[in-house]
Design a protein around this motif. Structure first.
Motif, PDB file in Angstrom:
ATOM      1  N   HIS A  51      -1.906   3.186   2.545  1.00 54.91           N
ATOM      2  CA  HIS A  51      -0.637   3.680   3.117  1.00 54.91           C
ATOM      3  C   HIS A  51      -0.860   4.999   3.866  1.00 54.91           C
ATOM      4  O   HIS A  51      -0.268   5.224   4.922  1.00 54.91           O
ATOM      5  CB  HIS A  51       0.414   3.859   2.027  1.00 54.91           C
ATOM      6  CG  HIS A  51       1.210   2.606   1.746  1.00 54.91           C
ATOM      7  ND1 HIS A  51       1.944   1.962   2.719  1.00 54.91           N
ATOM      8  CD2 HIS A  51       1.384   1.890   0.609  1.00 54.91           C
ATOM      9  CE1 HIS A  51       2.537   0.902   2.195  1.00 54.91           C
ATOM     10  NE2 HIS A  51       2.212   0.825   0.920  1.00 54.91           N
ATOM     11  N   SER A  90       7.756   3.553  -1.489  1.00 55.70           N
ATOM     12  CA  SER A  90       7.776   2.109  -1.248  1.00 55.70           C
ATOM     13  C   SER A  90       8.489   1.396  -2.394  1.00 55.70           C
ATOM     14  O   SER A  90       9.174   2.026  -3.197  1.00 55.70           O
ATOM     15  CB  SER A  90       6.332   1.611  -1.120  1.00 55.70           C
ATOM     16  OG  SER A  90       5.688   1.689  -2.377  1.00 55.70           O
ATOM     17  N   HIS A 142      -4.752   0.589  -2.334  1.00 58.53           N
ATOM     18  CA  HIS A 142      -3.573   0.323  -1.506  1.00 58.53           C
ATOM     19  C   HIS A 142      -2.826   1.613  -1.125  1.00 58.53           C
ATOM     20  O   HIS A 142      -2.299   1.733  -0.010  1.00 58.53           O
ATOM     21  CB  HIS A 142      -2.645  -0.616  -2.295  1.00 58.53           C
ATOM     22  CG  HIS A 142      -1.387  -0.985  -1.597  1.00 58.53           C
ATOM     23  ND1 HIS A 142      -1.317  -2.017  -0.684  1.00 58.53           N
ATOM     24  CD2 HIS A 142      -0.137  -0.474  -1.670  1.00 58.53           C
ATOM     25  CE1 HIS A 142      -0.078  -2.112  -0.227  1.00 58.53           C
ATOM     26  NE2 HIS A 142       0.665  -1.189  -0.810  1.00 58.53           N
ATOM     27  N   ASP A 198       3.875  -2.892   4.064  1.00 61.68           N
ATOM     28  CA  ASP A 198       2.523  -3.349   3.740  1.00 61.68           C
ATOM     29  C   ASP A 198       1.893  -4.122   4.892  1.00 61.68           C
ATOM     30  O   ASP A 198       2.518  -5.038   5.456  1.00 61.68           O
ATOM     31  CB  ASP A 198       2.559  -4.232   2.483  1.00 61.68           C
ATOM     32  CG  ASP A 198       2.773  -3.405   1.228  1.00 61.68           C
ATOM     33  OD1 ASP A 198       2.718  -2.165   1.314  1.00 61.68           O
ATOM     34  OD2 ASP A 198       2.985  -4.015   0.159  1.00 61.68           O
TER      35      ASP A 198
HETATM   36 ZN    ZN Z   1       2.673  -0.767  -0.258  1.00 65.69          ZN
END
Ligand code: ZN
Ligand code: KG4
Length: 350
Positions: free
Chosen positions: A121, A142, A117, A304
């Motif tokens: 980003h 984040s 993940h 996201d």
């Molecule tokens: Zn994230």
């Protein structure tokens, strides 16, 4: 797929409380990027409830996949690759997206890849500026992460610094709760701060002056708590503006300094908090003063989304020849660049 056909990746993101499905053509052309936020469901609990998130991903994901295929006009059989987030994140939500993605790849007889993940980003930047290549410094900021990563090339990362306690977005969400803002609070704090005085309350700037590039935001949260005990009628606008003044000052100072020390000419800033207008403005000013280019992807790519997951997966598959077996398990604690973690910052040349 025959030669000459476009390479189409379907991306799935379910690591926290956003259910998202995207279709990407080639490495950077976003055909569709659907994001369903569960934030409204979790607001009543003041934060993400993992089991509630998992159950809602199960409910929503199949329909989002269908919607992505229908609105894009891309037949399911034309897909070349399925890319799904396999960590870091909440184990239940990760399992939902990963299992769904693996099932699709198996059913369609195509390749599957699990995506980090955090690397996803970084690829939000590649989607918004495909021609602005590494090397550069990256700040991922984040709700779950605040990390500085030296990006030598896509796929070659070194962790330069990270939060030792709360992530910046997590601290903002908790402070928001204290002043009666629903979850997630970042965007509302951003708006309230426009009408507040950033100098009203001198909140601390933890670790802003410490050597190295780690962050700490838990102390700021505690400072707000104590301030509210003494001044329960303080204007929310002034609290928001003063809190953001601290958060922005810390993030700007550390990330610009890390960029200079690592001799990079560019800083990219991604993750949900990168949507913050005060942070964006301050970064652009500080970058211009120091001769550092600052890249800030559009807001929808900062938070996201599955397009960034598809982009990271397509890159790794097409450029690095990677794919994963269907036995791939989620890793809630997956990191980035940690094999090459930097313990001591290099000496300053200025
Ligand atoms: Zn994230
Ligand atoms: O990247 P993201 O969507 O999810 C994670 O991977 O964590 O980031 C969500 C975080 C939340 O903490 C939210 O409050 C924050 O990003 N956020 C903002 C803004 N928009 C979202 N924080 C400050 N200002 C904003 N405009």
């Amino acid at each position: 797929m025959s030669e000459g056909d476009p390479f189409l990746t379907l991306g799935i993101e379910t690591s926290c409380d956003e259910t998202s499905v995207a279709i990407l053509c080639g490495e950077t052309e976003v055909v569709v990027n659907l994001v369903y936020s569960q934030a409204g469901l979790h607001a009543q609990y003041g934060g993400v409830v993992p089991e509630v998130a998992s159950r809602n991903h199960v409910r929503k994901l199949p329909y989002l996949v269908r919607e992505a295929v229908e609105t894009s006009g891309v037949p399911m059989n034309d897909l070349s690759l399925i890319a799904a987030t396999n960590g870091p994140g909440l184990i239940g939500p990760l399992l939902v997206g990963l299992s769904h993605g693996k099932g699709m790849a198996f059913g369609l007889g195509i390749s599957f890849i699990g995506v980090n993940h955090l690397e996803g980003h970084l690829f939000a930047h590649r989607l918004s500026a495909p021609n602005v290549d590494p090397p550069f410094m990256a700040l991922i900021v984040s709700g779950g992460h605040t990390s500085l990563i030296d990006v030598r090339a896509y796929g070659a990362y070194r962790l330069v610094g990270r939060t030792v306690d709360d992530a910046a977005g997590e601290a903002l969400d908790k402070i928001g709760k204290m002043i009666g803002i629903g979850y997630p609070a970042g965007a509302e704090i951003d708006r309230l701060a426009d009408e507040g005085d950033p100098k009203a309350i001198p909140f601390p700037r933890p670790m802003a002056g410490s050597p190295g590039f780690d962050f700490s935001f838990a102390g700021l949260k505690t400072a707000v708590l104590y301030h509210l005990r003494k001044h329960p009628r303080e204007r929310r606008e002034d609290i928001a503006a003063s809190v953001l003044a601290s958060v922005v000052a810390i993030l700007v100072k550390k990330s610009i300094e890390a960029t200079r020390r690592h001799h990079r000419r560019r800083l990219i800033v991604v993750g949900g908090v990168a949507a913050n207008s005060h942070l964006r403005d301050a970064l652009v000013v500080a970058g211009a003063e120091r001769g550092i280019g600052v890249s800030l992807p559009e807001l929808g790519l900062c938070t996201d989304n599955a397009a960034m997951i598809a982009a990271a997966g397509a890159f790794r598959h097409l450029r690095l020849g990677e794919s994963h077996p269907l036995s791939l398990a989620p890793n809630p604690a997956l990191g980035i660049g940690e094999d090459d973690i930097e313990e001591t910052p290099p000496a300053s040349s200025s």
